[in-house]
Design a protein around this motif. Structure first.
Motif, mmCIF file in Angstrom:
data_model
loop_
_atom_site.group_PDB
_atom_site.id
_atom_site.type_symbol
_atom_site.label_atom_id
_atom_site.label_comp_id
_atom_site.label_asym_id
_atom_site.label_seq_id
_atom_site.Cartn_x
_atom_site.Cartn_y
_atom_site.Cartn_z
ATOM 1 N N LEU A 1 0.815 -1.201 0.000
ATOM 2 C CA LEU A 1 0.000 0.000 0.000
ATOM 3 C C LEU A 1 0.852 1.255 0.000
ATOM 4 N N ALA A 2 2.020 1.186 0.622
ATOM 5 C CA ALA A 2 2.920 2.339 0.602
ATOM 6 C C ALA A 2 3.372 2.640 -0.821
ATOM 7 N N ASP A 3 3.724 1.575 -1.566
ATOM 8 C CA ASP A 3 4.100 1.765 -2.972
ATOM 9 C C ASP A 3 2.932 2.344 -3.755
ATOM 10 N N TRP A 4 1.759 1.823 -3.481
ATOM 11 C CA TRP A 4 0.546 2.277 -4.184
ATOM 12 C C TRP A 4 0.308 3.762 -3.930
ATOM 13 N N ALA A 5 0.453 4.185 -2.669
ATOM 14 C CA ALA A 5 0.224 5.591 -2.322
ATOM 15 C C ALA A 5 1.258 6.493 -2.987
ATOM 16 N N ARG A 6 2.545 6.062 -2.972
ATOM 17 C CA ARG A 6 3.579 6.865 -3.627
ATOM 18 C C ARG A 6 3.339 6.942 -5.132
ATOM 19 N N HIS A 7 2.915 5.813 -5.710
ATOM 20 C CA HIS A 7 2.628 5.749 -7.139
ATOM 21 C C HIS A 7 1.513 6.726 -7.496
ATOM 22 N N ARG A 8 0.453 6.767 -6.703
ATOM 23 C CA ARG A 8 -0.660 7.686 -6.937
ATOM 24 C C ARG A 8 -0.189 9.131 -6.858
ATOM 25 N N LYS A 9 0.659 9.417 -5.866
ATOM 26 C CA LYS A 9 1.133 10.786 -5.712
ATOM 27 C C LYS A 9 1.931 11.236 -6.924
ATOM 28 N N TYR B 1 -7.313 4.617 3.187
ATOM 29 C CA TYR B 1 -8.744 4.582 2.884
ATOM 30 C C TYR B 1 -9.398 5.927 3.202
ATOM 31 N N LEU B 2 -8.930 6.576 4.273
ATOM 32 C CA LEU B 2 -9.509 7.863 4.644
ATOM 33 C C LEU B 2 -9.098 8.981 3.699
ATOM 34 N N GLU B 3 -7.986 8.805 2.994
ATOM 35 C CA GLU B 3 -7.478 9.864 2.130
ATOM 36 C C GLU B 3 -7.736 9.592 0.655
ATOM 37 N N LEU B 4 -8.647 8.695 0.361
ATOM 38 C CA LEU B 4 -9.042 8.486 -1.033
ATOM 39 C C LEU B 4 -9.636 9.774 -1.581
ATOM 40 N N PRO B 5 -9.617 9.981 -2.882
ATOM 41 C CA PRO B 5 -10.163 11.223 -3.445
ATOM 42 C C PRO B 5 -11.579 11.478 -2.970
ATOM 43 N N SER B 6 -11.937 12.751 -2.898
ATOM 44 C CA SER B 6 -13.233 13.133 -2.329
ATOM 45 C C SER B 6 -14.398 12.542 -3.087
ATOM 46 N N SER B 7 -14.250 12.342 -4.395
ATOM 47 C CA SER B 7 -15.361 11.784 -5.166
ATOM 48 C C SER B 7 -15.692 10.371 -4.705
ATOM 49 N N VAL B 8 -14.667 9.652 -4.249
ATOM 50 C CA VAL B 8 -14.903 8.307 -3.728
ATOM 51 C C VAL B 8 -15.494 8.380 -2.338
ATOM 52 N N LEU B 9 -14.931 9.237 -1.498
ATOM 53 C CA LEU B 9 -15.393 9.320 -0.121
ATOM 54 C C LEU B 9 -16.853 9.746 -0.037
ATOM 55 N N MET B 10 -17.323 10.507 -1.019
ATOM 56 C CA MET B 10 -18.693 10.979 -0.990
ATOM 57 C C MET B 10 -19.675 9.890 -1.392
ATOM 58 N N ALA B 11 -19.195 8.807 -1.894
ATOM 59 C CA ALA B 11 -20.086 7.754 -2.375
ATOM 60 C C ALA B 11 -20.526 6.870 -1.215
ATOM 61 N N ASP B 12 -21.811 6.603 -1.145
ATOM 62 C CA ASP B 12 -22.332 5.709 -0.115
ATOM 63 C C ASP B 12 -21.750 4.309 -0.259
ATOM 64 N N ALA B 13 -21.343 3.976 -1.466
ATOM 65 C CA ALA B 13 -20.876 2.615 -1.714
ATOM 66 C C ALA B 13 -19.637 2.270 -0.903
ATOM 67 N N VAL B 14 -18.778 3.243 -0.626
ATOM 68 C CA VAL B 14 -17.544 2.952 0.109
ATOM 69 C C VAL B 14 -17.561 3.548 1.513
ATOM 70 N N GLN B 15 -18.693 4.078 1.940
ATOM 71 C CA GLN B 15 -18.757 4.631 3.294
ATOM 72 C C GLN B 15 -18.455 3.590 4.358
ATOM 73 N N ALA C 1 -15.011 1.785 8.762
ATOM 74 C CA ALA C 1 -14.175 0.738 9.360
ATOM 75 C C ALA C 1 -12.768 1.260 9.626
ATOM 76 N N ALA C 2 -12.243 2.080 8.714
ATOM 77 C CA ALA C 2 -10.912 2.660 8.912
ATOM 78 C C ALA C 2 -10.895 3.583 10.125
ATOM 79 N N LYS C 3 -11.942 4.384 10.283
ATOM 80 C CA LYS C 3 -12.023 5.272 11.446
ATOM 81 C C LYS C 3 -12.106 4.482 12.735
ATOM 82 N N GLN C 4 -12.924 3.421 12.741
ATOM 83 C CA GLN C 4 -13.060 2.590 13.935
ATOM 84 C C GLN C 4 -11.741 1.906 14.286
ATOM 85 N N PHE C 5 -11.000 1.480 13.263
ATOM 86 C CA PHE C 5 -9.715 0.834 13.513
ATOM 87 C C PHE C 5 -8.752 1.811 14.181
#
Length: 532
Positions: A49-57, A229-243, A248-252
């Motif tokens: 996931l670290a590689d994935w995050a750096r890749h996205r950046k 998961y909490l820092e996914l783009p806002s368009s994703v975070l606004m979707a009920d599908a991934v809420q 779960a990330a917040k609870q963890f």
């Protein structure tokens, strides 16, 4: 492509896997132009996931391009570089091969392209994949494709549609298209599932987003993945599908950093989304809300050294997570003079807190119950190490204070057999005091009982003489009844009190029909007066 599907091959509803890339069940041709990734993009794939995050950046910084659509003479071309918007950049190497036509772009085709908004040179097209698609199936799963095929324009009537994507996005798009037919994914790792999730968000496939979210929640979560998961783009975070995934990330994070004192360095290095998840928790184990306030200020000053930026983040984001009504009056005075908070905001929260403290206990509980169903939690009490109290001070005719301490029945039950609970500190004549409730052993009959004590914080040679009185009430409409009183000269931080405040054994004190618990709350009062 010939179909080997039989009508009874699948027992699941809406499973059209048999029709994927099958000309017999397709009405259009999807042409996928795969473009070369930017030079700075890693081509080896992301293993963590670290590689994935750096890749996205990197993709966000290097390949920000608009999504354009241009109609050509014979087909509709969509420049849909997923990473340009969503930065999905992991190629799933374990993907099942799908039969399709691949071709290299011809020079004539590149030369004849009239898509003037396309920022990539056509010579960067690495290869082309062609799939047979069913517009009803794709339109049923995706509003994106529904609008594409039903907009009433010339393009909606054409059989050929072209998508342009980056090479690192190929696996995610193929997984998504396959899911729209079969409702299944072959991706199993978190980076691969995140790529598919981003693609599904891009093409508005909510069912795939929910599926990815569910699979990601089933994987072991770490602080790294939770923050991602909490820092996914806002368009994703606004979707009920991934809420559910973000919840779960917040609870963890809230559970992991429940005892902040054990992870001070980690907490101070968390990003904004992480610190918000922790501060939103009701179960945060802290000494008092004063400690939460100090933590927020310390974090904000470290992360936002510029005063104006710090004021903005405290006012718009972090301030809402501080439960000011449960702070001590001494700390609330400091809020009014703190330059980190906007003056108007500080005045508002302090005034609101003082009004809350002045409310009767049943009104305070009613306000907390009303807010439990909302996102605001400012009136909801946390699991403080030191119990909140209400203090009323008088200077005339004698310098004294009245302290109200409420204990829940379950809190009293947790004291057995030899536990104790402390109140927040309060002050009289410049000296700090506290109340402590104990489960003691009665020395006369060798049974457990409830005791209440008054202690002074200061240690050493300090001496302080007070008259004190402990009271309790058995009905909300009755006055407090005095249980024990006396006078004491404190020296060296000692405590004074009564081992069996109610003169009854523990089983009777904790009985459901006990006279001392009002709706599950034990109401105690201590009155202190400085001796002349």
């Amino acid at each position: 492509m010939d179909s080997d599907y039989s009508p009874n091959a699948s027992g699941r509803d809406a499973d059209f896997a048999f029709a994927f890339n099958d000309s017999n069940f397709s009405d259009r041709l999807l042409r996928i132009e795969i473009m070369a990734d930017a030079p700075s993009d890693g081509a080896d794939g992301c293993q963590s996931l670290a590689d994935w995050a750096r890749h996205r950046k990197r993709r966000r910084e290097d390949t920000k391009k608009p999504v354009d659509a241009a109609g050509c003479a014979e087909e509709q071309i969509l420049n849909c570089n997923l990473a340009d918007v969503d930065d999905a950049g992991f190629e799933n190497e374990d993907e099942e091969p799908v039969a399709m036509n691949e071709e290299s772009p011809s020079g004539d085709e590149a030369a004849n392209s009239n898509d003037s908004n396309w920022s990539m040179d056509c010579s960067t097209v690495l290869r082309v994949k062609t799939l047979h698609i069913s517009s009803p199936i794709l339109a049923a799963k995706s509003p994106f494709f529904y609008k594409l095929f039903s907009n009433g324009m010339r393009e909606s009537e054409q059989r050929h549609v072209t998508l342009r994507i980056n090479a690192s996005e190929e696996a995610a798009l193929m997984e998504l298209l396959n899911f729209m037919y079969s409702n299944t994914l072959s991706a199993t790792t978190a980076p691969a599932l995140l790529d598919v999730l981003m693609a599904a968000d891009k093409f508005e496939v909510a069912s795939c987003m929910r599926h990815c979210s569910r699979l990601l929640r089933n994987l072991p979560m770490t602080p790294e993945s939770a923050l991602l998961y909490l820092e996914l783009p806002s368009s994703v975070l606004m979707a009920d599908a991934v809420q559910p995934l973000t919840d779960a990330a917040k609870q963890f994070l809230a559970a992991r950093y429940k005892d902040i004192t054990k992870f001070q360095e980690e907490v101070m290095s968390l990003p904004l989304a992480g610190i918000e998840a922790i501060l939103a928790s009701d179960d945060l184990q802290v000494a008092s809300e004063d400690a939460v306030y100090d933590l927020v200020l310390k974090w904000a000053r470290a992360q936002y050294p510029k005063l104006e930026e710090r004021k903005e983040i405290l006012g718009s984001r972090l301030g809402r997570y501080i439960r000011f009504p449960y702070m001590t009056c001494r700390k609330l005075k400091k809020v009014l003079t703190c330059n980190d908070f906007d003056h108007d905001l500080a005045s508002k929260v302090v005034l609101e807190s003082l009004f809350f403290k002045a409310e009767a206990p049943h009104r305070q509980r009613a306000l907390a119950a009303e807010e439990s169903a909302t996102s605001s939690r400012r009136f909801v009490e946390r699991a403080y190490k030191y119990r909140p109290i209400k203090v009323i001070e008088f200077e005339m005719p004698r310098h004294q204070c009245v302290v109200y301490l409420d204990l829940k029945r379950e809190e009293c039950a947790n004291l057995f057999p030899n536990g104790r609970v402390y109140s927040q500190a309060f002050h009289l004549g410049g000296q700090g005091f506290f109340l402590s409730a104990h489960c003691n052993m009665d020395q006369h009959n060798a049974s457990n009982c409830f005791g209440l004590f008054l202690g002074m914080q200061e240690k050493g040679s300090v001496t302080f003489a007070v008259d004190y009185e402990f009271s309790a009430r058995s009905k909300p409409t009755e006055e407090y009844i005095s249980k024990y009183k006396g006078n004491y000269t404190f020296t060296g931080g000692k405590a004074v009190g009564y081992r069996n405040l109610f003169a009854i054994q523990w089983p009777s004190f904790m009985a459901e029909d006990s006279l001392y618990f009002i709706n599950g709350i034990l109401h105690l009062r201590a009155e202190l007066t400085i001796r002349n």
